[in-house]
Scaffold this motif. Sequence first.
Motif, short mmCIF file in Angstrom:
data_model
loop_
_atom_site.label_atom_id
_atom_site.label_comp_id
_atom_site.label_asym_id
_atom_site.label_seq_id
_atom_site.Cartn_x
_atom_site.Cartn_y
_atom_site.Cartn_z
N HIS A 43 47.67 43.90 31.16
CA HIS A 43 48.22 44.22 32.30
C HIS A 43 48.05 42.82 33.32
N VAL A 44 49.07 42.41 33.83
CA VAL A 44 48.90 41.57 34.89
C VAL A 44 49.62 42.03 36.15
N LEU A 45 48.63 41.82 37.30
CA LEU A 45 49.04 42.38 38.65
C LEU A 45 48.19 41.79 39.58
N THR A 46 48.72 42.04 40.78
CA THR A 46 47.96 41.31 41.93
C THR A 46 46.66 41.93 42.04
N LYS A 47 45.76 41.33 42.76
CA LYS A 47 44.48 42.18 43.08
C LYS A 47 44.45 43.28 43.96
N ASP A 48 45.64 43.20 44.85
CA ASP A 48 45.68 44.47 45.67
C ASP A 48 46.12 45.49 45.02
N SER A 49 47.18 45.22 44.19
CA SER A 49 47.56 46.40 43.17
C SER A 49 46.56 47.05 42.47
N CYS A 146 44.56 41.52 34.17
CA CYS A 146 44.41 40.33 34.85
C CYS A 146 44.78 40.60 36.44
N ALA A 147 43.77 40.66 37.35
CA ALA A 147 44.22 40.55 38.89
C ALA A 147 44.11 39.69 39.57
N LEU A 148 45.46 39.18 39.60
CA LEU A 148 45.69 38.10 40.29
C LEU A 148 45.27 37.64 41.93
N ASP A 149 44.76 36.59 42.28
CA ASP A 149 44.71 36.51 43.54
C ASP A 149 45.91 36.10 44.32
#
Length: 161
Positions: A43-49, A146-149
Amino acid sequence: MTGDRKMEGLAAAVDRFNTHYVYVVDNDVSSWPECFAEDGGYHVLTKDSASEDLPAGFLFFERKPQLIDRINALLNASIYPKANLRHLIGACKIHEATGDRIKATAPFVVYESREQEVPSVYATGQYEDEFIRNEGGELLLLSRRCALDNDIVRTMMALPL
């Protein structure tokens, strides 16, 4: 093995896995699905999500066959701007280890290079992983988030992070 030595050994195993993982995605992306267990998710998502456990994100694959389909499409059917990604990954932190499962995180940065352009940062973030050992004792990803900044990416996200 004492607790500290056991955790150091697990961290070294995860770091070796991550070194192999970034080599594969940068140099042999067709082998990328082999880093995952049969029921492994990506999964690729934002760190907030990620921190709020929200389902919104960029990419969701729940099982290895979906990862294989993604790579087959990427290599054989997709048209996307030619770019090279270079992954750098930091040392992992083990959060939990029970039985044959390990939960760990590791920071990453991905650079993008295109012909006749200055390389740029493509993504930064943290891998949030759950590993499982296969019958041979090798680590495989049961889950990689993958929690993106960053909450946007410059181009279509074709290649794995």
